[in-house]
Enzyme design. Structure first.
Site, PDB file in Angstrom:
ATOM      1  CB  SER A  70      -0.929   0.015   1.208  1.00  0.00           C
ATOM      2  OG  SER A  70      -0.189   0.198   2.384  1.00  0.00           O
ATOM      3  CG  LEU A  73      -1.024   5.891  -6.712  1.00  0.00           C
ATOM      4  CD1 LEU A  73      -2.311   6.552  -7.180  1.00  0.00           C
ATOM      5  CD2 LEU A  73      -0.326   5.218  -7.894  1.00  0.00           C
ATOM      6  CG  ASN A 126      -3.635   2.464 -11.934  1.00  0.00           C
ATOM      7  OD1 ASN A 126      -4.565   1.657 -11.884  1.00  0.00           O
ATOM      8  ND2 ASN A 126      -2.771   2.608 -10.955  1.00  0.00           N
ATOM      9  CB  CYS A 129      -4.306   2.714  -7.728  1.00  0.00           C
ATOM     10  SG  CYS A 129      -3.323   2.686  -6.209  1.00  0.00           S
ATOM     11  N   GLY A 216       2.064 -11.281  -6.583  1.00  0.00           N
ATOM     12  CA  GLY A 216       2.948 -12.435  -6.423  1.00  0.00           C
ATOM     13  C   GLY A 216       2.296 -13.709  -6.920  1.00  0.00           C
ATOM     14  N   GLY A 243       1.590 -12.066 -10.834  1.00  0.00           N
ATOM     15  CA  GLY A 243       2.293 -13.220 -10.270  1.00  0.00           C
ATOM     16  C   GLY A 243       3.236 -13.955 -11.199  1.00  0.00           C
TER      17      GLY A 243
END
Lengths: 303, 256
Positions: A70, A73, A126, A129, A216, A243
């Site tokens: 987290s 930005l 984006n 987010c 991941g 991932g």
């Protein structure tokens, strides 16, 4: 040596591997380790109109086969990006995808206008987010707002426009179709999945923001599924991520329908991950006597 | 800043206190450029994130580093399973180290618990110009006292429960030393409340102070902006990053 080159929205990539926005900054730190020209492209840290300081620490937590983040930005703002970082990046012989992460439609439009007069190769918008309060995720979770922001940013720039989608939605294919209809040239997915960890000894969330984005290997099967569904639902190119940690993972995501692949958390585990993934893809294709990586895009044969 | 990533041979492993391990690692290219206060970022097999560990000793002629770490969770437990002759995957050396000043005539080095190891290279640099004050929970957590003595530094040991050395915190012998005057610099690493108290004392007595901070980390090289800590420069507050601008900061720059 197989041909790893791909073409997306008219832009030539020497290979399909792109470090994802956020993990790679503007490349300066990784250039100590390998030449950036080895990469297909670089998605830069999400930029806002003015500098953002980001969230309080801790901003990261380990999870089974993955991690939460987290950051919120943190970035120096679009003018510094254009004046300081972009000119340097454009000398690196790789495709530069400028990631826009404004918190209002007007902010995204202004940033896109500013980028339009630069030599940046592509814009990645984006709308997903999960880590800022009025963050992009608000746009990315309804078809109407996703279409509205896409269409307004579309009008602000003639650069190829990629819209980065959130997986935290009921139907990612509906969102993808909406942004395609609103003028997106491509979509990229998946952004992180919203998650949370709690330290049971203190009863406190590990992240100061309480919640954060999961990435991941843990999210890889979700990414494969969503890329496959979206690639079947739209006619524009799909850039896959989520991932990917090996050449075989990248091949798998391309078989699902991705025309290129972004690499994120794997770079924290191994900073050479993007370069190794390129080598492993080459080896895989050679072993299978496949002459071009383009042949595998969307080649999955579903039951 | 010059760093590399590679797999390096562990040439010595020891358990130096309860759950605290010391590895000596053969890594000439890292030892060659490493400076006191820097850290190494270690891959833990099966984990996504690396674990940052500060450098405890740099031997450029042997081409070795020593690191000391405490098993705190599953990742460090995995690293602790490595044995002599195993290869350890490190991205190193990283971060901004301590300022070394040959003009300094007297320095005080403060180490709290597992924050003690990065003080050793400073003690080895300053030798008998250094006073080392270290504090631990209890006698069973005390580490590196012989190494500090061998550096020629004066050593003062404190434990919270009085089971070894002076009973109490490092701040009281620090204040005594500062009162005597002549201290050019205070260097510290340890828990945040200790660092805050040390910084305030250094400020009170007008001594230059540098502290080494810890934060949960991602890339380790300044790209991902995860390990933020609030700092100020010219009265402007901003989030610096422990891995690149730190781990060592001037105490006056840290916003507590």
């Amino acid at each position: 040596m197989a041909d790893l080159s791909v073409k997306i929205c008219g832009v030539d990539f020497k290979n399909p591997i792109i470090p994802a926005s956020g993990v790679f900054g503007y490349g300066r730190e990784y250039e100590e380790l390998f030449p950036l020209s080895k990469l297909g492209g670089i998605a830069t840290k999400g930029t806002t109109i003015t500098q953002r300081t980001g969230n309080l620490s801790p901003r990261i937590a380990e999870t089974p086969s993955g991690m939460l983040n987290s950051v919120g930005l943190q970035n120096p703002g679009i003018d510094k990006f254009i004046d300081v970082e972009l000119p340097n990046l454009l000398t690196k012989d790789t495709v530069i995808l400028a990631n826009i992460a404004g918190s209002t439609i007007d902010e995204c439009v202004t940033i896109a206008e500013k980028l339009d007069s630069t030599d940046v190769h592509m814009i990645e918008l984006n709308i997903s987010c999960p880590n800022v309060k009025q963050g992009g995720a608000a746009f990315g979770t309804s078809c109407e707002t996703a279409a509205e922001i896409t269409s307004k940013v579309r009008k602000a720039t003639s650069k190829p426009l990629i819209v980065k989608l959130s997986p935290n939605v009921t139907s990612i294919t509906d969102i993808a179709k909406s942004v395609e209809a609103a003028g997106a040239d491509a979509v990229s997915l998946i952004n992180t999945l919203l998650g949370m960890r709690i330290d049971v000894n203190t009863g406190r969330p590990i992240l100061k923001n309480n919640v954060g984005g999961l990435s991941g290997p843990a999210v890889f099967p979700v990414a494969v599924r969503m890329v496959w569904q979206v690639a079947n639902a739209v006619d524009i190119p799909v850039i896959g991520m989520g991932g990917v940690a090996s050449g075989k993972d990248a091949i798998e995501l391309m078989m699902a329908g991705a025309s290129a692949v972004q690499v994120g958390a794997a770079i924290f585990t191994d900073p050479f991950a993007p370069v190794k993934i390129i080598d492993e893809m080459n080896e895989f294709l050679d072993n299978k006597n496949i002459s071009s990586v383009k042949e595998i895009i969307g080649s999955v044969k579903p039951w | 800043m010059k760093y590399t990533q590679g797999k390096f041979q562990i040439i010595k492993k020891s358990v130096i206190a309860k759950e605290i391990y010391c590895f000596e690692i053969l890594c000439p290219e890292v030892a060659e450029v490493a400076v006191p206060g820097q850290f190494v970022h270690i891959r833990a097999n099966g984990f996504t994130l690396r674990r940052p560990v500060s450098i405890c000793e740099i031997n450029k002629s042997k081409g070795t580093l020593k690191i000391v770490f405490e098993v705190r969770g599953e990742g460090t437990a995995e690293i602790a399973k490595l044995n002599v002759d195993s290869l350890i995957d490190m991205l190193a050396p990283l971060g901004h180290g301590f300022t070394l000043n040959p003009e300094f005539k007297k320095v005080v080095l403060i180490g709290g618990g597992i924050g003690t190891p990065p003080m050793l290279p400073l003690a080895q640099y300053y030798g008998n110009k250094a006073a080392v004050i270290t504090g631990f929970r209890s006698a069973d957590a005390v580490i590196l006292q012989n190494e500090f003595k061998a550096s020629g530094a004066e050593t003062i040991l404190c434990t919270d429960d009085g089971t070894m050395g002076i009973k109490g915190f490092v701040t009281s012998p620090l204040e005594d030393t500062l009162k005597n005057g002549g201290v050019d610099a205070v260097y510290a690493c340890g828990p945040m409340p200790m660092l805050k108290a040390v910084s305030e004392l250094a400020d009170k007595y007008g001594a230059y102070c540098e502290i080494s901070l810890e934060e949960r980390m991602g890339c380790g090289i300044g790209a991902c902006l995860v390990c933020a800590c609030k700092t100020k420069k010219n009265d402007e507050e901003y989030f610096a990053h422990v891995c690149k601008e730190g781990p060592v900061f001037k105490a006056e720059e840290v916003v507590w």
